[in-house]
Enzyme design. Structure first.
Site, mmCIF file in Angstrom:
data_model
loop_
_atom_site.group_PDB
_atom_site.id
_atom_site.type_symbol
_atom_site.label_atom_id
_atom_site.label_comp_id
_atom_site.label_asym_id
_atom_site.label_seq_id
_atom_site.Cartn_x
_atom_site.Cartn_y
_atom_site.Cartn_z
ATOM 1 N N LEU A 190 0.836 -1.210 0.000
ATOM 2 C CA LEU A 190 0.000 0.000 0.000
ATOM 3 C C LEU A 190 0.868 1.256 0.000
ATOM 4 C CD1 LEU A 190 0.072 1.439 3.047
ATOM 5 C CD2 LEU A 190 -1.423 -0.442 3.607
ATOM 6 N N LEU A 227 5.941 8.572 -13.112
ATOM 7 C CA LEU A 227 6.823 9.292 -14.032
ATOM 8 C C LEU A 227 6.809 10.799 -13.743
ATOM 9 C CD1 LEU A 227 6.126 7.554 -17.492
ATOM 10 C CD2 LEU A 227 8.179 7.356 -16.091
ATOM 11 N N GLY A 247 11.164 10.350 -1.377
ATOM 12 C CA GLY A 247 11.398 10.165 0.053
ATOM 13 C C GLY A 247 10.291 9.335 0.648
ATOM 14 N N CYS A 285 9.554 4.699 3.464
ATOM 15 C CA CYS A 285 10.015 3.390 2.982
ATOM 16 C C CYS A 285 11.101 3.393 1.909
ATOM 17 C CB CYS A 285 8.815 2.583 2.516
ATOM 18 S SG CYS A 285 7.803 2.110 3.944
ATOM 19 N N LYS A 326 14.803 3.825 3.259
ATOM 20 C CA LYS A 326 15.326 2.708 4.073
ATOM 21 C C LYS A 326 15.337 1.399 3.278
ATOM 22 C CE LYS A 326 11.137 1.078 6.510
ATOM 23 N NZ LYS A 326 10.992 -0.213 5.840
HETATM 24 P P1 NAD Z 1 4.474 2.916 11.966
HETATM 25 O O1 NAD Z 1 5.664 3.443 12.662
HETATM 26 O O2 NAD Z 1 3.477 3.850 11.395
HETATM 27 O O3 NAD Z 1 3.667 1.928 12.949
HETATM 28 C C1 NAD Z 1 4.225 0.906 13.684
HETATM 29 C C2 NAD Z 1 3.441 0.750 14.984
HETATM 30 O O4 NAD Z 1 3.921 -0.400 15.665
HETATM 31 C C3 NAD Z 1 3.586 1.920 15.938
HETATM 32 O O5 NAD Z 1 2.298 2.413 16.280
HETATM 33 C C4 NAD Z 1 4.296 1.308 17.150
HETATM 34 O O6 NAD Z 1 3.909 1.891 18.382
HETATM 35 C C5 NAD Z 1 3.841 -0.131 17.052
HETATM 36 N N1 NAD Z 1 4.646 -1.128 17.774
HETATM 37 C C6 NAD Z 1 5.985 -1.232 17.869
HETATM 38 N N2 NAD Z 1 6.315 -2.303 18.616
HETATM 39 C C7 NAD Z 1 5.169 -2.905 18.990
HETATM 40 C C8 NAD Z 1 4.843 -4.057 19.761
HETATM 41 N N3 NAD Z 1 5.780 -4.818 20.308
HETATM 42 N N4 NAD Z 1 3.537 -4.346 19.966
HETATM 43 C C9 NAD Z 1 2.554 -3.593 19.437
HETATM 44 N N5 NAD Z 1 2.807 -2.498 18.692
HETATM 45 C C10 NAD Z 1 4.092 -2.156 18.464
HETATM 46 O O7 NAD Z 1 5.039 1.952 10.833
HETATM 47 P P2 NAD Z 1 4.378 1.636 9.411
HETATM 48 O O8 NAD Z 1 4.600 2.774 8.494
HETATM 49 O O9 NAD Z 1 3.004 1.131 9.629
HETATM 50 O O10 NAD Z 1 5.339 0.447 8.901
HETATM 51 C C11 NAD Z 1 5.304 -0.823 9.504
HETATM 52 C C12 NAD Z 1 6.050 -1.788 8.589
HETATM 53 O O11 NAD Z 1 5.357 -1.893 7.338
HETATM 54 C C13 NAD Z 1 7.473 -1.373 8.233
HETATM 55 O O12 NAD Z 1 8.260 -2.523 8.093
HETATM 56 C C14 NAD Z 1 7.309 -0.718 6.878
HETATM 57 O O13 NAD Z 1 8.482 -0.776 6.088
HETATM 58 C C15 NAD Z 1 6.229 -1.566 6.250
HETATM 59 N N6 NAD Z 1 5.432 -0.887 5.221
HETATM 60 C C16 NAD Z 1 5.045 0.406 5.397
HETATM 61 C C17 NAD Z 1 4.256 1.033 4.428
HETATM 62 C C18 NAD Z 1 3.838 2.470 4.579
HETATM 63 O O14 NAD Z 1 3.342 3.037 3.603
HETATM 64 N N7 NAD Z 1 3.984 3.099 5.720
HETATM 65 C C19 NAD Z 1 3.842 0.314 3.308
HETATM 66 C C20 NAD Z 1 4.248 -1.015 3.163
HETATM 67 C C21 NAD Z 1 5.039 -1.606 4.137
HETATM 68 C C1 UGA Z 2 5.800 3.388 -1.494
HETATM 69 C C2 UGA Z 2 5.343 2.384 -2.557
HETATM 70 O O1 UGA Z 2 4.719 3.093 -3.626
HETATM 71 C C3 UGA Z 2 4.349 1.383 -1.956
HETATM 72 O O2 UGA Z 2 3.996 0.415 -2.941
HETATM 73 C C4 UGA Z 2 5.016 0.682 -0.780
HETATM 74 O O3 UGA Z 2 4.124 -0.211 -0.156
HETATM 75 C C5 UGA Z 2 5.456 1.721 0.228
HETATM 76 O O4 UGA Z 2 6.371 2.666 -0.397
HETATM 77 C C6 UGA Z 2 6.195 1.114 1.374
HETATM 78 O O5 UGA Z 2 6.820 0.090 1.245
HETATM 79 O O6 UGA Z 2 6.117 1.759 2.416
HETATM 80 P P1 UGA Z 2 4.757 5.542 -0.308
HETATM 81 O O7 UGA Z 2 6.053 5.629 0.414
HETATM 82 O O8 UGA Z 2 3.498 5.686 0.460
HETATM 83 O O9 UGA Z 2 4.652 4.115 -1.057
HETATM 84 O O10 UGA Z 2 4.751 6.669 -1.410
HETATM 85 P P2 UGA Z 2 4.867 6.757 -2.995
HETATM 86 O O11 UGA Z 2 3.586 7.201 -3.552
HETATM 87 O O12 UGA Z 2 5.494 5.564 -3.582
HETATM 88 O O13 UGA Z 2 5.898 7.971 -3.121
HETATM 89 C C7 UGA Z 2 7.231 7.835 -2.685
HETATM 90 C C8 UGA Z 2 8.007 9.094 -3.067
HETATM 91 O O14 UGA Z 2 8.121 9.198 -4.478
HETATM 92 C C9 UGA Z 2 7.347 10.389 -2.581
HETATM 93 O O15 UGA Z 2 8.341 11.280 -2.147
HETATM 94 C C10 UGA Z 2 6.650 10.885 -3.843
HETATM 95 O O16 UGA Z 2 6.432 12.260 -3.855
HETATM 96 C C11 UGA Z 2 7.637 10.469 -4.911
HETATM 97 N N1 UGA Z 2 7.019 10.324 -6.256
HETATM 98 C C12 UGA Z 2 6.112 9.349 -6.501
HETATM 99 C C13 UGA Z 2 7.426 11.179 -7.269
HETATM 100 O O17 UGA Z 2 8.286 12.070 -7.058
HETATM 101 N N2 UGA Z 2 6.882 11.020 -8.510
HETATM 102 C C14 UGA Z 2 5.973 10.059 -8.797
HETATM 103 O O18 UGA Z 2 5.525 9.957 -9.984
HETATM 104 C C15 UGA Z 2 5.571 9.199 -7.754
#
Ligand code: NAD
Ligand code: UGA
Length: 425
Positions: free
Chosen positions: A149, A246, A253, A256, A259
């Site tokens: 997502l 594109l 940034g 995700c 990192k």
């Molecule tokens: P987040 O920091 O928004 O949320 C993580 C939550 O986990 C926090 O609320 C924290 O308090 C809680 N937590 C930590 N340790 C815990 C424990 N022991 N028990 C219960 N809760 C606990 O993180 P996020 O953005 O949701 O990302 C989570 C994972 O999913 C990461 O590995 C990230 O890379 C991955 N991911 C994130 C996105 C995204 O768009 N944010 C998309 C795809 C995958």
């Molecule tokens: C991204 C991936 O798109 C998700 O599929 C993935 O699950 C997620 O990381 C994750 O692993 O956390 P997200 O970080 O929410 O999702 O944001 P994106 O929409 O991908 O944008 C990432 C960066 O690229 C932003 O800084 C955005 O402004 C930039 N971007 C995106 C551009 O500069 N141009 C574009 O056309 C699209």
């Protein structure tokens, strides 16, 4: 319908929990932050995410979504235990698995027999085995189910994904996890855990590299007199390239891409194959932040030192309140170091930012541009397009806009006497 525990109520855990409840499952979401749990039980959503408030309200009212403090309180009776905890970048670039390992250790002794631990956090290859080693239960399987997502469209992405990936050694466990998505009309791919884990990193890194490519082409467009909008449109008609992802910008940034690209470089190095071009994409992206700041510097006569720079946009993209690794912050930090006096506005940010100590954050876009020597647009919030640019022009000291997202209508601005500097034009 299944009994699901979600560990971690962040962007991924909260969305996963609310969406699984919407699909009819019985869901308990746990977090370690008491006030987050209290707010969620009152139906208050701690993050900005379109449609999430309705789904949480729906689940609370139907009684199949609840929030509890501590993983143990969610997992005692559940059949599936989703790990959705942070995996931030460690000091050597690799993903820090300490939250994941701690969460697995917390629940290992209370997991019901024949239940499945599902890892949704983004983790390096081999982590399914790491979690198995922590849990050490013959009667509990561990499965990888990475999440794709995007923030801002998380609910829609979860309910209508391009694909669902399930990685498991145990076929029966894989089928049970795949079955949770029975009401999602998308392809479900079952593979081994290592491949599932790598699909996640390879996808994010591919998209990040695509964006660096676009930002480099945009720079080339400026040098040779081409228009990036036409170039990407022409490229995008080729179905092998595709139209999405594109858009040039100030650099990529978010929580995700930075990192996850670093972690993939590390995974590859550990496996003995250097991934130089991903490292190069990371380096070029950092250089692009400076390039964007330099664009603002050259837009102001005599440079930005001692001048007032107005900034619209602080979050890493529109539709989210997430400031983690925001390109806007990267660019503004550089402008601050160049001596600019910065006033910023973002519809999702209220109050001053510790990451930008010298920057004054104001509550409306017009206050931000008052007496500004230049305006820089750093996040593509659509509300910026509908603002009164006659008023903006009257408030500014100089009608100069650096539009790092190519968001605004440049002809309309030109007609109002603005100098509009975009990306790749
Ligand atoms: P987040 O920091 O928004 O949320 C993580 C939550 O986990 C926090 O609320 C924290 O308090 C809680 N937590 C930590 N340790 C815990 C424990 N022991 N028990 C219960 N809760 C606990 O993180 P996020 O953005 O949701 O990302 C989570 C994972 O999913 C990461 O590995 C990230 O890379 C991955 N991911 C994130 C996105 C995204 O768009 N944010 C998309 C795809 C995958
Ligand atoms: C991204 C991936 O798109 C998700 O599929 C993935 O699950 C997620 O990381 C994750 O692993 O956390 P997200 O970080 O929410 O999702 O944001 P994106 O929409 O991908 O944008 C990432 C960066 O690229 C932003 O800084 C955005 O402004 C930039 N971007 C995106 C551009 O500069 N141009 C574009 O056309 C699209």
């Amino acid at each position: 319908m299944a009994d699901i525990a979600i560990i971690g109520a962040g962007y991924v855990g909260l969305t996963t929990g609310a969406c699984f409840a919407h699909l009819g499952h019985d869901v308990t979401v746990a977090d370690v932050v008491p006030e987050k749990i209290e707010r969620l039980n009152r139906g208050e959503i701690p993050i900005l995410e379109a449609g999430l408030d309705e789904l949480v309200a729906e689940g609370l009212e139907a009684g199949n979504l609840r929030f509890v403090l501590g993983a143990a309180n969610a997992c005692r009776t559940a059949e599936f235990h989703y790990l959705c905890v942070p995996t931030p970048q460690g000091s050597d670039g690799s993903a820090d698995l300490s939250y994941l390992v701690a969460a697995a250790a917390e629940i290992k002794d209370i997991l019901p027999a024949n239940s499945v631990v599902v890892n949704k956090s983004t983790v390096p290859v081999g982590t399914t085995t790491v979690v198995e080693d922590v849990i050490r239960r013959e009667d509990v399987k561990v499965v990888s189910n990475p999440e794709f997502l995007r923030e801002g469209t998380a609910v829609s992405d979860f309910l209508h994904p391009d694909r669902v990936v399930v990685g498991a050694e145990d076929q029966e466990a894989a089928i049970r996890v795949a079955g949770l998505y029975a009401r999602v009309a998308s392809p479900v791919m079952v593979t081994d855990p290592v491949s599932a884990e790598l699909i996640k990193y390879a996808s994010n890194a591919f998209l990040a590299v695509k964006l660096t490519f676009v930002n480099e082409i945009a720079t080339l467009c400026e040098r040779v007199g081409a228009d990036i909008d036409d170039v990407t449109l022409g490229m995008g008609y080729d179905t092998r390239i595709g139209r999405s992802f594109l858009r040039p910008g100030p650099g990529w940034g978010g929580s995700c891409f930075p990192k996850d690209t670093a972690a993939l470089v590390r995974i590859a190095a550990d496996a003995g194959c250097a991934f130089d071009f991903i490292e190069q994409a990371i380096t070029l992206n950092t250089a692009h932040f400076q390039r964007t700041a330099d664009k603002v510097e050259s837009a102001v006569q005599g440079g930005v030192a001692g001048k007032t720079v107005a900034a619209w946009g602080l979050t890493f993209k529109a539709g989210t309140d997430d400031l983690r690794e925001s390109p806007a912050i990267e660019v503004l930090a550089r402008l601050g170091a160049m001596g600019a006096d910065i006033v910023a506005y973002d519809p999702a940010v209220h109050g001053q930012l510790a990451s930008l100590p010298g920057v004054r954050v104001v509550e409306d876009p017009y206050s931000a541009v008052d007496q500004a020597d230049v305006l820089v647009v750093l996040t593509e919030w659509s509300e910026f397009k509908g603002l009164n640019f006659d008023k903006v022009g009257e408030l500014m000291r100089s009608r100069t806009i650096v539009d790092a997202r190519n968001l605004l209508d440049r002809s309309a601005l030109k007609r109002r006497g603005f100098t509009h500097i975009g990306m790749g034009r």
